[in-house]
Motif scaffolding. Sequence first.
Motif, PDB file in Angstrom:
ATOM      1  N   ALA B  71       0.760  -1.090   0.415  1.00 47.94           N
ATOM      2  CA  ALA B  71      -0.007  -0.018   0.616  1.00 47.94           C
ATOM      3  C   ALA B  71       0.405   1.211   0.098  1.00 47.94           C
ATOM      4  N   TRP B  76      -4.338   2.325  -5.860  1.00 46.66           N
ATOM      5  CA  TRP B  76      -4.531   1.673  -6.442  1.00 46.66           C
ATOM      6  C   TRP B  76      -6.358   2.742  -6.925  1.00 46.66           C
ATOM      7  N   PRO B  78      -9.937   2.388  -8.328  1.00 52.00           N
ATOM      8  CA  PRO B  78     -10.630   0.959  -9.399  1.00 52.00           C
ATOM      9  C   PRO B  78     -11.112   1.670 -10.351  1.00 52.00           C
ATOM     10  N   GLU B  82     -16.639   3.945  -5.904  1.00 54.66           N
ATOM     11  CA  GLU B  82     -17.349   4.450  -4.723  1.00 54.66           C
ATOM     12  C   GLU B  82     -17.000   4.739  -3.165  1.00 54.66           C
ATOM     13  N   ILE B  83     -18.074   5.949  -3.057  1.00 53.91           N
ATOM     14  CA  ILE B  83     -18.154   6.506  -1.723  1.00 53.91           C
ATOM     15  C   ILE B  83     -18.739   6.283  -0.761  1.00 53.91           C
ATOM     16  N   ASP B  88     -17.039  13.491   4.299  1.00 54.65           N
ATOM     17  CA  ASP B  88     -16.533  14.695   3.786  1.00 54.65           C
ATOM     18  C   ASP B  88     -15.515  14.748   2.858  1.00 54.65           C
ATOM     19  N   THR B  91     -12.319  13.908   4.577  1.00 52.38           N
ATOM     20  CA  THR B  91     -12.177  12.834   5.477  1.00 52.38           C
ATOM     21  C   THR B  91     -11.862  11.448   4.011  1.00 52.38           C
ATOM     22  N   VAL B  92     -12.360  11.513   3.163  1.00 53.79           N
ATOM     23  CA  VAL B  92     -12.437  10.179   1.872  1.00 53.79           C
ATOM     24  C   VAL B  92     -10.852  10.767   1.073  1.00 53.79           C
ATOM     25  N   LEU B  95      -8.223   9.282   3.567  1.00 49.09           N
ATOM     26  CA  LEU B  95      -8.627   7.904   3.525  1.00 49.09           C
ATOM     27  C   LEU B  95      -7.068   7.377   3.200  1.00 49.09           C
ATOM     28  N   GLY B  96      -6.168   7.696   2.110  1.00 47.81           N
ATOM     29  CA  GLY B  96      -5.319   7.623   1.511  1.00 47.81           C
ATOM     30  C   GLY B  96      -4.393   7.334   1.732  1.00 47.81           C
ATOM     31  N   THR B  98      -4.314   5.993   4.856  1.00 45.57           N
ATOM     32  CA  THR B  98      -4.595   4.757   5.859  1.00 45.57           C
ATOM     33  C   THR B  98      -3.204   4.127   5.913  1.00 45.57           C
ATOM     34  N   PRO B  99      -2.074   3.169   4.810  1.00 42.81           N
ATOM     35  CA  PRO B  99      -1.329   2.781   4.918  1.00 42.81           C
ATOM     36  C   PRO B  99       0.243   4.151   5.960  1.00 42.81           C
ATOM     37  N   LEU B 143     -12.102  10.945  -5.100  1.00 38.80           N
ATOM     38  CA  LEU B 143     -11.304  10.061  -5.781  1.00 38.80           C
ATOM     39  C   LEU B 143     -10.040   9.757  -6.215  1.00 38.80           C
ATOM     40  N   ARG B 146      -7.605  11.414  -3.701  1.00 35.57           N
ATOM     41  CA  ARG B 146      -7.691  10.501  -2.473  1.00 35.57           C
ATOM     42  C   ARG B 146      -6.281   8.852  -3.170  1.00 35.57           C
ATOM     43  N   GLN B 150      -2.016   8.737  -0.797  1.00 40.96           N
ATOM     44  CA  GLN B 150      -1.737   7.930  -0.592  1.00 40.96           C
ATOM     45  C   GLN B 150       0.377   8.349  -1.156  1.00 40.96           C
TER      46      GLN B 150
END
Lengths: 329, 252
Positions: B71, B76, B78, B82-83, B88, B91-92, B95-96, B98-99, B143, B146, B150
Amino acid sequence: MRYGALLILLSGLVALLFCASLLIGPAALGFGESVQALLSGKGEAAVLVMREIRLPRALLGVMLGASLGLSGAAMQGYLRNPLAEPGLIGVSSSAALGAVLALQTGLAAAFALALPLMALAGAVISVLLLLMLAGPRGSSLTLILAGIAVSAFAGALTSLVLNLSPNPYAAAEIVFWMLGSLSDRSFTHVWLALPFMAAGAALLATLARGLDALTLGEDAAQALGISLSRLRLVLVAGVAASIGAGVAVAGAVGFIGLVVPHLLRPLVGARPGRLLAASALGGAAMLLAADIAVRLITPDRDLKLGVLTALVGAPLFLHLIYKTRREGL
Amino acid sequence: MTDLLTLSDLTVRRGDCPVVDHVSLTVRGGEFVGLIGPNGAGKTTLMRGALGLLPATGHSSLAALPARDRARAAAWLPQMREIAWPVDVETVVALGRTPHIGARGLSDADRAEVDKALHWLDLDAFRHRTATQLSGGEQARVLIARTLAQGAPLVLADEPIAGLDPAHQIATMQVFRDLADQGRAVIASLHDLGLAARLCTRLVLLGQGRVVAEGAPRDVLTEANLREVFHLRAHYADTPDGPVFQPLEVIR
């Protein structure tokens, strides 16, 4: 509202309702008398009422409500569906089947712990069956389908037991048990449920980050480093431990796990990870409130907790759906 | 430049049928690779197989990594946008991270990456809007932001510019190209061959799961390749404004 403030507010609400739950009951005890009996142990009858009847009932209310709220939030987060509820994976109906068998065979009458233990056994068997059906990897869809199959089968077997029950009293007892209640529970029930519920909560609490990532879908979450097979295993184990223990000590209490996460979602910015803690507290508050209401509305008739939560929960849920529809979401 | 992705003989089967058939590919830093090919050529499956999201045979340097390391090595995007919850925009995008985040949540460095990604995709004004209430194209940009947040050296994106307005299509492709120019790498499946010809440093043409051609856009978008794989006739010209590519008609 800030997240920390929300949690403090909900905790305060739970504490308040917990105290209220301790002070309400058929034994007419004054406020001072109740508190003194609980804390100092003075006054024979009052001590018995407070420590052996009201305290375990209030504790079970907090534990059961928190388990239901937390499991509901975790299931909704995992399935990315606000209509998901903890019963979806079939654990509650299987635990209920175990309990019904204990009642039917007379084991429950012969040995007090037979009913909760059989219910827990039912929950364990259903989880094994579920994992076998759903396979080690795969999408959330297979889990729902397997859960529905297990749930339907357990429900059918419960109906069969009722159907073939030779004794109408036993059948009535089963039906009343299934409505769900916290009355006449003791510390034995608390100690029996606590380890399972605590373990379940500990498991579910680790899922926050994974559930947040799942907002972007299974593929994206996996590419963010979340192991979906591990997440699913932890989810199933956590929900099963919480809900299985809940059904074992209180019967089936519905709607809390469905309505509470839905109600609190807007207050946590819709983040599934944050919803876990908020829903646990919210569930505890709602269940305590319902259990207080049951005692206040019909003090002399035993109104069942599960009946009340469904009576209040269903219209509340309809209202939420209506509101959601109006917002065009 | 370093190799960011190495595939050798990567094969992904659906049942007995190979959807991706012995693909070998190396992507280095500084490259913006356009993955082109008709529907069903195996573009998505190739990228998912390379990421280890699908069981595959052969070797992929990414799929061989542990989940968290992977990650950090590759982001990636996709195709399915999808959300799931009305969170808000910020926040989305966060999420990137996360790793990267530890037990304490987002650090200042994480927030800086989020701000940078929002700015890149022209989303500063949307930061506190509810992501699910945005239009499809705006959600797509959220997205993409996002994915960039990452901070991975390699970005794999599945049809990233589908559904975007023309200006944002070009702007997004330019963001990817800028990433490549900074030494990172992007692999994107694309159907807009005109934009691919202008902005990608290399094209990989897939047909029935195999690499039919790869190289500079002018060497891949040849008359023969277009006829065989896309059943198209097209106009290609090098102009002072850069390469111009326009499909003209379908050849039956």
